[in-house]
Enzyme design. Sequence first.
Site, mmCIF file in Angstrom:
data_model
loop_
_atom_site.group_PDB
_atom_site.id
_atom_site.type_symbol
_atom_site.label_atom_id
_atom_site.label_comp_id
_atom_site.label_asym_id
_atom_site.label_seq_id
_atom_site.Cartn_x
_atom_site.Cartn_y
_atom_site.Cartn_z
ATOM 1 N N SER A 141 0.901 -1.170 -0.080
ATOM 2 C CA SER A 141 -0.048 -0.117 0.167
ATOM 3 C C SER A 141 1.012 1.247 0.091
ATOM 4 O O SER A 141 1.789 1.134 -0.684
ATOM 5 C CB SER A 141 -1.013 -0.142 1.137
ATOM 6 O OG SER A 141 -1.804 1.183 0.956
ATOM 7 N N TYR A 155 -4.481 8.904 -6.089
ATOM 8 C CA TYR A 155 -3.647 7.883 -5.411
ATOM 9 C C TYR A 155 -4.143 7.565 -4.172
ATOM 10 O O TYR A 155 -4.091 6.096 -3.990
ATOM 11 C CB TYR A 155 -2.274 8.514 -5.320
ATOM 12 C CG TYR A 155 -1.111 7.451 -5.023
ATOM 13 C CD1 TYR A 155 -0.777 6.448 -5.992
ATOM 14 C CD2 TYR A 155 -0.838 7.501 -3.759
ATOM 15 C CE1 TYR A 155 0.160 5.620 -5.548
ATOM 16 C CE2 TYR A 155 0.578 6.691 -3.368
ATOM 17 C CZ TYR A 155 0.793 5.728 -3.902
ATOM 18 O OH TYR A 155 1.941 4.811 -3.680
ATOM 19 N N LYS A 159 -5.341 3.408 -2.981
ATOM 20 C CA LYS A 159 -4.908 2.635 -1.768
ATOM 21 C C LYS A 159 -5.701 2.302 -0.547
ATOM 22 O O LYS A 159 -5.777 1.364 0.119
ATOM 23 C CB LYS A 159 -3.566 3.359 -1.454
ATOM 24 C CG LYS A 159 -2.274 3.503 -2.537
ATOM 25 C CD LYS A 159 -1.838 2.061 -2.548
ATOM 26 C CE LYS A 159 -0.650 2.069 -3.449
ATOM 27 N NZ LYS A 159 -0.034 0.982 -3.963
#
Length: 299
Positions: A141, A155, A159
Amino acid sequence: MRTSAGSTDRVWFITGASRGLGRAFADAALTAGDRIAVAARTTGPLEELAAAHPGRVLPLGMDVTDRDAVFAAVAEAVGHFGRLDIVVNNAGMLSMGMVEEFTEAEARAQMDINFFGALWVAQSVMPTLREQGSGHIVQISSIGALGGFPSTGLYSASKFALEGLSEALAREAAGFGVKVSIVQPGGYWTDLYTAMRSASAVEAYAPLRAELEKQFAEGAVDSDPKLAAEALLKLVDSEEPPLRLLLGSMVYDLAFDIARERMDTWAAWEHVSRAAEQAIPAPEFTGEEAGGNHRHETR
């Protein structure tokens, strides 16, 4: 905990293994005496790795966004080595830009690689791991999953999604003897930033962007990927690996800061939260409202 010196010739499957953290993980696995199936879109470096370690490296050309290709690559790895012990979902991409700036195609591309790619790998390896009654899936992650930050919203979203998926997978897989760990790294000297994609800038965010660039220049901490690989070996060597592992002092401190801030906010609004719940009998529905089964709703 079993050290790398006590390796039992495990078989790894690593995505995004041609460079950066993925390559560091591959090198560490080989040093530990294990065998590896390494997958990436660019296979040149993988072929070189295989030539340097005859019989111990299976290079696989694979795009994690192609579900059929992922399943085929995993099947080839299992057919070649006979089993899988450690699966590292490392392939990823960073897209920079304010939330407002992303096109639909750019947003979907970010999710396709960081979330759906890991989903396809997890789905493809689980039948083998379930049948074996063993295995360890490691989801790489990011610090970006600790919270949402300006310019990395998409982004972080990818994650966050990966971590939600992984928590559920850990609980689903546990009964089959399969372990799942989420690794949250900080900064490392890889090509994540040089290979990142950027959305078209909206001028209104210029002052914020300038401030972010200043903060990054003054406060960024980047380490040798070998340190992350050493931590990964300790993780997979553990008989009881954690669901989450933070990599780096900056990430460690930030995680606690964010957790404390959230707990303080929850406590400050506790009276509102508790007032929003009071058990009542199930409502009676008539006519069109009775068309389906009434369900307790939790959002």
